[in-house]
Design a protein around this motif. Structure first.
Motif, PDB file in Angstrom:
ATOM      1  N   SER A   1       0.830  -1.203   0.000  1.00 18.38           N
ATOM      2  CA  SER A   1       0.000   0.000   0.000  1.00 18.38           C
ATOM      3  C   SER A   1       0.866   1.255   0.000  1.00 18.38           C
ATOM      4  N   VAL A   2       1.928   1.232   0.861  1.00 16.29           N
ATOM      5  CA  VAL A   2       2.831   2.382   0.943  1.00 16.29           C
ATOM      6  C   VAL A   2       3.516   2.620  -0.395  1.00 16.29           C
ATOM      7  N   VAL A   3       3.993   1.546  -0.984  1.00 18.51           N
ATOM      8  CA  VAL A   3       4.667   1.643  -2.290  1.00 18.51           C
ATOM      9  C   VAL A   3       3.715   2.211  -3.340  1.00 18.51           C
ATOM     10  N   ASN A   4       2.467   1.711  -3.309  1.00 19.38           N
ATOM     11  CA  ASN A   4       1.478   2.183  -4.277  1.00 19.38           C
ATOM     12  C   ASN A   4       1.212   3.681  -4.105  1.00 19.38           C
ATOM     13  N   ASN A   5       1.136   4.107  -2.823  1.00 17.69           N
ATOM     14  CA  ASN A   5       0.919   5.534  -2.554  1.00 17.69           C
ATOM     15  C   ASN A   5       2.073   6.364  -3.092  1.00 17.69           C
ATOM     16  N   LEU A   6       3.282   5.870  -2.795  1.00 20.56           N
ATOM     17  CA  LEU A   6       4.473   6.584  -3.286  1.00 20.56           C
ATOM     18  C   LEU A   6       4.464   6.647  -4.803  1.00 20.56           C
ATOM     19  N   ASP A   7       4.061   5.526  -5.386  1.00 15.79           N
ATOM     20  CA  ASP A   7       4.000   5.451  -6.846  1.00 15.79           C
ATOM     21  C   ASP A   7       3.022   6.494  -7.384  1.00 15.79           C
ATOM     22  N   GLY A   8       1.860   6.588  -6.681  1.00 12.35           N
ATOM     23  CA  GLY A   8       0.852   7.578  -7.073  1.00 12.35           C
ATOM     24  C   GLY A   8       1.397   8.994  -6.986  1.00 12.35           C
ATOM     25  N   LYS A   9       2.079   9.297  -5.869  1.00  8.24           N
ATOM     26  CA  LYS A   9       2.638  10.643  -5.658  1.00  8.24           C
ATOM     27  C   LYS A   9       3.686  10.945  -6.725  1.00  8.24           C
ATOM     28  N   CYS A  10       4.513   9.929  -6.979  1.00  6.79           N
ATOM     29  CA  CYS A  10       5.565  10.074  -7.973  1.00  6.79           C
ATOM     30  C   CYS A  10       4.955  10.383  -9.340  1.00  6.79           C
ATOM     31  N   SER A  11       3.880   9.627  -9.689  1.00 10.19           N
ATOM     32  CA  SER A  11       3.244   9.793 -10.992  1.00 10.19           C
ATOM     33  C   SER A  11       2.746  11.227 -11.159  1.00 10.19           C
ATOM     34  N   SER A  12       2.170  11.782 -10.046  1.00 11.22           N
ATOM     35  CA  SER A  12       1.622  13.133 -10.138  1.00 11.22           C
ATOM     36  C   SER A  12       2.735  14.165 -10.348  1.00 11.22           C
ATOM     37  N   LYS A  13       3.921  13.862  -9.816  1.00 12.69           N
ATOM     38  CA  LYS A  13       5.022  14.820  -9.968  1.00 12.69           C
ATOM     39  C   LYS A  13       5.843  14.551 -11.222  1.00 12.69           C
ATOM     40  N   CYS A  14       5.702  13.304 -11.690  1.00 13.18           N
ATOM     41  CA  CYS A  14       6.502  12.929 -12.852  1.00 13.18           C
ATOM     42  C   CYS A  14       5.911  13.560 -14.125  1.00 13.18           C
ATOM     43  N   PRO A  15       6.670  13.529 -15.189  1.00 11.81           N
ATOM     44  CA  PRO A  15       6.173  14.077 -16.452  1.00 11.81           C
ATOM     45  C   PRO A  15       4.935  13.335 -16.939  1.00 11.81           C
ATOM     46  N   SER A  16       4.125  13.969 -17.710  1.00 11.09           N
ATOM     47  CA  SER A  16       2.892  13.364 -18.217  1.00 11.09           C
ATOM     48  C   SER A  16       3.225  12.190 -19.145  1.00 11.09           C
TER      49      SER A  16
ATOM     50  N   ASN B   1       4.723 -18.307 -10.884  1.00 15.06           N
ATOM     51  CA  ASN B   1       4.368 -17.737  -9.581  1.00 15.06           C
ATOM     52  C   ASN B   1       5.281 -16.574  -9.181  1.00 15.06           C
ATOM     53  N   ASP B   2       6.572 -16.669  -9.514  1.00 13.50           N
ATOM     54  CA  ASP B   2       7.478 -15.555  -9.166  1.00 13.50           C
ATOM     55  C   ASP B   2       7.059 -14.285  -9.899  1.00 13.50           C
ATOM     56  N   LYS B   3       6.701 -14.417 -11.159  1.00 23.98           N
ATOM     57  CA  LYS B   3       6.279 -13.255 -11.960  1.00 23.98           C
ATOM     58  C   LYS B   3       4.946 -12.708 -11.449  1.00 23.98           C
ATOM     59  N   ILE B   4       4.035 -13.626 -11.120  1.00 22.27           N
ATOM     60  CA  ILE B   4       2.732 -13.191 -10.597  1.00 22.27           C
ATOM     61  C   ILE B   4       2.928 -12.428  -9.285  1.00 22.27           C
ATOM     62  N   HIS B   5       3.873 -12.930  -8.479  1.00 23.21           N
ATOM     63  CA  HIS B   5       4.167 -12.250  -7.210  1.00 23.21           C
ATOM     64  C   HIS B   5       4.674 -10.820  -7.471  1.00 23.21           C
ATOM     65  N   LEU B   6       5.626 -10.702  -8.403  1.00 28.30           N
ATOM     66  CA  LEU B   6       6.196  -9.373  -8.690  1.00 28.30           C
ATOM     67  C   LEU B   6       5.129  -8.421  -9.241  1.00 28.30           C
ATOM     68  N   LEU B   7       4.272  -8.924 -10.128  1.00 26.45           N
ATOM     69  CA  LEU B   7       3.225  -8.090 -10.721  1.00 26.45           C
ATOM     70  C   LEU B   7       2.220  -7.614  -9.664  1.00 26.45           C
ATOM     71  N   THR B   8       1.853  -8.511  -8.779  1.00 27.24           N
ATOM     72  CA  THR B   8       0.835  -8.143  -7.779  1.00 27.24           C
ATOM     73  C   THR B   8       1.439  -7.346  -6.628  1.00 27.24           C
ATOM     74  N   LYS B   9       2.773  -7.416  -6.516  1.00 27.16           N
ATOM     75  CA  LYS B   9       3.446  -6.634  -5.480  1.00 27.16           C
ATOM     76  C   LYS B   9       3.634  -5.181  -5.924  1.00 27.16           C
ATOM     77  N   SER B  10       3.831  -5.005  -7.200  1.00 26.41           N
ATOM     78  CA  SER B  10       4.169  -3.666  -7.701  1.00 26.41           C
ATOM     79  C   SER B  10       2.981  -2.718  -7.620  1.00 26.41           C
ATOM     80  N   LYS B  11       1.791  -3.246  -7.803  1.00 18.47           N
ATOM     81  CA  LYS B  11       0.579  -2.410  -7.721  1.00 18.47           C
ATOM     82  C   LYS B  11      -0.541  -3.248  -7.117  1.00 18.47           C
ATOM     83  N   GLU B  12      -1.531  -2.553  -6.567  1.00 11.49           N
ATOM     84  CA  GLU B  12      -2.699  -3.316  -6.113  1.00 11.49           C
ATOM     85  C   GLU B  12      -3.499  -3.718  -7.344  1.00 11.49           C
ATOM     86  N   MET B  13      -3.698  -5.005  -7.484  1.00 11.15           N
ATOM     87  CA  MET B  13      -4.322  -5.557  -8.681  1.00 11.15           C
ATOM     88  C   MET B  13      -5.728  -6.087  -8.406  1.00 11.15           C
ATOM     89  N   ILE B  14      -6.518  -6.130  -9.486  1.00 12.96           N
ATOM     90  CA  ILE B  14      -7.786  -6.856  -9.449  1.00 12.96           C
ATOM     91  C   ILE B  14      -7.633  -8.089 -10.350  1.00 12.96           C
TER      92      ILE B  14
END
Ligand code: CA
Length: 454
Positions: free
Chosen positions: A196-211, A301-314
Motif C-alpha cells: 500500500s505504501v509503495v502504491n501511494n508513493l508510486d501515485g505521488k511520484c506519478s503526479s510529480k513525474c512528467p505526463s 508464480n514468481d512473476k505473478i508475485h512481482l506483478l501483484t506486489k508492484s501495484k494493487e491488482m484486481i
C-alpha cells in the motif's frame, strides 16, 4: 528223661516232684513271666551237676496256719526264641529314634526362627512407629528423623515441580495461540501494508513525474513498463506479448496482454484453450512458468508475485463451457505472496456472473491458502496431496471448490474430478446422468491495477 531231685527227699515226694517237673515243663512258657516277676521267692543255690531238672522244690518246714507252705518252686531263667521278623524291631527303633531327632531339630529350628522373627518385628516396630524405643536408641531416632526430613523435602520439591509445570502449560497454551497461521497473517499484513505504501508513493511520484506524453517522448523512460496497463496507457491496443518490468530490481519478462476485454490493459496469468499444454507440473515449473504465451500457459508464480506486489491488482476470470456459455468472476483485490510464503493467495471481494468459487464456503475457501503442486504439499488436507490427487498446481484448501489448472478434457468425463473446475458454475454440482463431470472449453485469468481507468 526224668529230672533229678535233691537228696533226702521221700519217694512220694519224688513222685510229686516228677509230676511238678513235667507240669513245670509243660506250662513253663505260660508262667515264665509270672515267675520272673516273683522276686520274693527264696533262691536255692544252683547245683547243675546233681539236678538236671532246672525246677527245684525246696522244703522250709511245715505248712503254717495261714495256709502258707514252706515249699517253694525255683524256676530256671527263661529264653524264648522269637521269630526272626522281630529282628526288624531294632531297626524300626533306630529309625524311630532318628525321626524323633529330626523332628526335635526341626522344632528347635522353628522356635529359633520364630524368636528371630519376633526380634525383627520388635526392632521394626520400634524403628518406625515408636522412635527412640528401639534397641539401638538414639541412632535409630536420628536416622528416622533424617528420612522424614528427606521425604518432606521430596514432597515439597514435587509440589514445586507441579506448580512449575502448571505455569509452563499456561505459557504453552499462550504460545499455541501465537501459532504459525498468526505469524503468517502478521507477515502478510506487513507485506500488504508495504504494498500500500509503495502504491501511494508510486501515485505521488506519478503526479510529480512528467505526463504520459512526456514519457512517450523520452525513449529511456519508455523502456520500463510494469504491466500491460502501462502499455495500454501509451496507446498499445493490440492483444499480444509485451515485455514488462514490475520490479526494477528484478529482470523483465514477457507477458501476454489482453487489450480488448472490458477496456483492456489486462496482464494475462493463465490461459486454457485446447489442452495442448499439460498442467500437471512440478513446483519448479509453476514457479518459473510454462507453456506458450500465445496459446496455453501459466505465467509463473514468481512473476505473478512481482506483478501483484508492484501495484494493487484486481483479478478477472473468464470461463466458457462446451455449451458456449461465457461467464466471469471479478475480485477487487488480488495478491500472491513470494515463494518463501509459498505463494499464498489473497483475494478481495467478488463480483461477476460465474459465482464466487474461490471462496465457496468455510470449508472450501482458497483465499489465504498456500500454493500446492503434485510434488509440494502445502494444502490443508492432512491425509494427502490435493495437487497430486487433482493433477494440478493450485491454492488448494482441503481440497477445492475451484481448480483452473486441472486436466483439460475435451468433453464430459468420468472418474476423479480433476478437470478444470469452477464449483459455482450453473449445474456444476447437479448429479449428472451416468456420473459424468463437466469441464470447460476455455479459461483465462488476468490482472489489472485497481486504479486503472481505461
Ligand atoms: Ca496435504
Amino acid at each position: 528223661m526224668l529230672p533229678h531231685f535233691p537228696a533226702g527227699v521221700s519217694a512220694t515226694t519224688e513222685m510229686k516232684l516228677a509230676t511238678w517237673c513235667w507240669l513245670s515243663s509243660a506250662v513253663l512258657a505260660a508262667y515264665s513271666f509270672l515267675v520272673a516277676a516273683n522276686n520274693e521267692t527264696e533262691e536255692i543255690k544252683d547245683e547243675p551237676d546233681k539236678h538236671a531238672c532246672p525246677v527245684r522244690l525246696e522244703s522250709r518246714g511245715k505248712c503254717g496256719e495261714g495256709g502258707e507252705c514252706p515249699y517253694q518252686v525255683n524256676l530256671p531263667p527263661l529264653t524264648i526264641q522269637l521269630p526272626k521278623q522281630f529282628g526288624r524291631i531294632e531297626e524300626v527303633f533306630k529309625e524311630v529314634q532318628n525321626l524323633k531327632e529330626i523332628v526335635n531339630n526341626l522344632k528347635k529350628c522353628c522356635q529359633d526362627c520364630k524368636l528371630q522373627a519376633d526380634d525383627n518385628r520388635d526392632q521394626g516396630t520400634n524403628g518406625v512407629l515408636v522412635p527412640g524405643t528401639g534397641v539401638s536408641g538414639g541412632a535409630d531416632e536420628n536416622k528416622v528423623t533424617e528420612l522424614e526430613d528427606e521425604v518432606n523435602k521430596l514432597s515439597s520439591d514435587l509440589k514445586n515441580a507441579k506448580k512449575d509445570i502448571d505455569v509452563l502449560q499456561g505459557h504453552l497454551e499462550k504460545l499455541n495461540l501465537v501459532n504459525m497461521n498468526n505469524i503468517e497473517n502478521y507477515v502478510d499484513s506487513k507485506v500488504a501494508n508495504l504494498t500500500s505504501v509503495v502504491n501511494n508513493l508510486d501515485g505521488k511520484c506519478s503526479s510529480k513525474c512528467p505526463s504520459q506524453e512526456q514519457i512517450r517522448s523520452s525513449p529511456v523512460q519508455q523502456l520500463i513498463y510494469k504491466d500491460c496497463s502501462e502499455y495500454y496507457k501509451i496507446g498499445k491496443r493490440s492483444s499480444e506479448t509485451y515485455r514488462v518490468t514490475p520490479d526494477p530490481k528484478n529482470s523483465s519478462f514477457e507477458v501476454y496482454c489482453d487489450m480488448e476485454t472490458m477496456g483492456g490493459g489486462w496482464t494475462v496469468l493463465q490461459v486454457r484453450l485446447d489442452g495442448s499444454i499439460n498442467f500437471t507440473k512440478t513446483w519448479q515449473d509453476y514457479k518459473v512458468g510454462f507453456g506458450n504465451l500465445r496459446r496455453e500457459f501459466w505465467l509463473g508464480n514468481d512473476k505473478i508475485h512481482l506483478l501483484t506486489k508492484s501495484k494493487e491488482m484486481i483479478l478477472r476470470i473468464d470461463l466458457e463451457d462446451f455449451n458456449g456459455v461465457k461467464l466471469y468472476a471479478l475480485y477487487d483485490h488480488f495478491y500472491v505472496a513470494n515463494e518463501f510464503l509459498k505463494y499464498r493467495l489473497h483475494i478481495g471481494n467478488y463480483n461477476g456472473t460465474a459465482g464466487d468459487a474461490l471462496r465457496f464456503n468455510k470449508h472450501h475457501n482458497h483465499d489465504m491458502k498456500f500454493f500446492t503442486t503434485p510434488d509440494r504439499d502445502n494444502d490443508r488436507y492432512p491425509s494427502g496431496n490435493c495437487g497430486l490427487y487433482y493433477s494440478s498446481g493450485w491454492w488448494f484448501d482441503a481440497c477445492l471448490s475451484a481448480n483452473l489448472n486441472g486436466k483439460y478434457y475435451h468433453q464430459k468425463y468420468k472418474g476423479v474430478h480433476n478437470g478444470i473446475f469452477w464449483g459455482t458454475w450453473p449445474g456444476m454440482n447437479k448429479a449428472q446422468l451416468g456420473h459424468y463431470k463437466s469441464s470447460f472449453k476455455e479459461a483465462k485469468m488476468m490482472i489489472r491495477p485497481k486504479q486503472f481507468k481505461p
